[in-house]
Design a protein around this motif. Structure first.
Motif, PDB file in Angstrom:
ATOM      1  N   GLU A  12       0.826  -1.203   0.000  1.00 42.94           N
ATOM      2  CA  GLU A  12       0.000   0.000   0.000  1.00 42.94           C
ATOM      3  C   GLU A  12       0.865   1.258   0.000  1.00 42.94           C
ATOM      4  O   GLU A  12       0.536   2.254  -0.632  1.00 42.94           O
ATOM      5  N   THR A  13       1.971   1.204   0.714  1.00 37.60           N
ATOM      6  CA  THR A  13       2.874   2.349   0.778  1.00 37.60           C
ATOM      7  C   THR A  13       3.454   2.643  -0.601  1.00 37.60           C
ATOM      8  O   THR A  13       3.491   3.802  -1.035  1.00 37.60           O
ATOM      9  N   LYS A  15       2.217   1.851  -3.535  1.00 33.22           N
ATOM     10  CA  LYS A  15       1.149   2.363  -4.407  1.00 33.22           C
ATOM     11  C   LYS A  15       0.846   3.825  -4.104  1.00 33.22           C
ATOM     12  O   LYS A  15       0.658   4.632  -5.017  1.00 33.22           O
ATOM     13  N   GLU A  16       0.791   4.162  -2.823  1.00 32.13           N
ATOM     14  CA  GLU A  16       0.461   5.538  -2.439  1.00 32.13           C
ATOM     15  C   GLU A  16       1.568   6.507  -2.852  1.00 32.13           C
ATOM     16  O   GLU A  16       1.288   7.603  -3.335  1.00 32.13           O
ATOM     17  N   ARG A  18       3.637   6.127  -5.347  1.00 36.37           N
ATOM     18  CA  ARG A  18       3.539   6.265  -6.804  1.00 36.37           C
ATOM     19  C   ARG A  18       2.380   7.173  -7.190  1.00 36.37           C
ATOM     20  O   ARG A  18       2.503   8.001  -8.083  1.00 36.37           O
ATOM     21  N   ARG A  19       1.248   7.020  -6.501  1.00 36.83           N
ATOM     22  CA  ARG A  19       0.072   7.850  -6.801  1.00 36.83           C
ATOM     23  C   ARG A  19       0.381   9.325  -6.561  1.00 36.83           C
ATOM     24  O   ARG A  19       0.100  10.170  -7.400  1.00 36.83           O
ATOM     25  N   GLN A  20       0.975   9.613  -5.406  1.00 44.28           N
ATOM     26  CA  GLN A  20       1.274  11.013  -5.068  1.00 44.28           C
ATOM     27  C   GLN A  20       2.273  11.632  -6.035  1.00 44.28           C
ATOM     28  O   GLN A  20       2.195  12.823  -6.347  1.00 44.28           O
ATOM     29  N   ALA A  22       2.740  10.572  -9.144  1.00 45.12           N
ATOM     30  CA  ALA A  22       2.268  10.324 -10.514  1.00 45.12           C
ATOM     31  C   ALA A  22       3.323   9.574 -11.332  1.00 45.12           C
ATOM     32  O   ALA A  22       3.639   9.944 -12.457  1.00 45.12           O
ATOM     33  N   SER A  24       4.752   5.847 -12.927  1.00 45.35           N
ATOM     34  CA  SER A  24       4.402   4.473 -13.301  1.00 45.35           C
ATOM     35  C   SER A  24       5.279   3.530 -12.486  1.00 45.35           C
ATOM     36  O   SER A  24       6.274   3.951 -11.875  1.00 45.35           O
ATOM     37  N   GLN A  25       4.934   2.258 -12.493  1.00 43.41           N
ATOM     38  CA  GLN A  25       5.782   1.280 -11.809  1.00 43.41           C
ATOM     39  C   GLN A  25       7.181   1.301 -12.424  1.00 43.41           C
ATOM     40  O   GLN A  25       8.174   1.212 -11.710  1.00 43.41           O
ATOM     41  N   GLU A  43       4.042  -4.301  -5.021  1.00 48.22           N
ATOM     42  CA  GLU A  43       2.675  -3.778  -4.949  1.00 48.22           C
ATOM     43  C   GLU A  43       1.639  -4.885  -4.837  1.00 48.22           C
ATOM     44  O   GLU A  43       0.595  -4.692  -4.225  1.00 48.22           O
ATOM     45  N   CYS A  61      11.785   8.305  -0.506  1.00 48.22           N
ATOM     46  CA  CYS A  61      10.634   9.006   0.065  1.00 48.22           C
ATOM     47  C   CYS A  61      11.068  10.227   0.870  1.00 48.22           C
ATOM     48  O   CYS A  61      10.450  11.290   0.771  1.00 48.22           O
TER      49      CYS A  61
END
Length: 71
Positions: A12-13, A15-16, A18-20, A22, A24-25, A43, A61
């Motif tokens: 989850e970390t 994915k989050e 990556r989302r923040q 923007a 791609s994997q 993921e 991070c």
């Protein structure tokens, strides 16, 4: 950071983050110096990152947080 103490939250970390950002994997994998397949497995919870990979992710991070790119 929590992700080292609780690796079950690592998918989850990732994915989050990556989302923040923007990303791609594949882009995150390149930034961390790992393969796309590695990020995909993290993921999906198929593999747990090594301690070295966890540290690399944590440092990534921290750098992004310092730049204000990550909450």
């Amino acid at each position: 950071m929590a992700m080292i103490r609780q690796p079950e939250n690592f998918p989850e970390t990732v994915k989050e983050v990556r989302r923040q950002l923007a990303l791609s994997q594949e882009e995150l994998a390149h930034a961390l110096g790992v393969s796309f397949a590695t990020v995909n497995r993290w993921e999906n919870g198929k593999t747990i990152p090594s301690k070295l990979a966890q540290r690399q992710f944590e440092q990534f991070c921290v750098q992004k947080k310092k730049k204000g790119e990550l909450i």
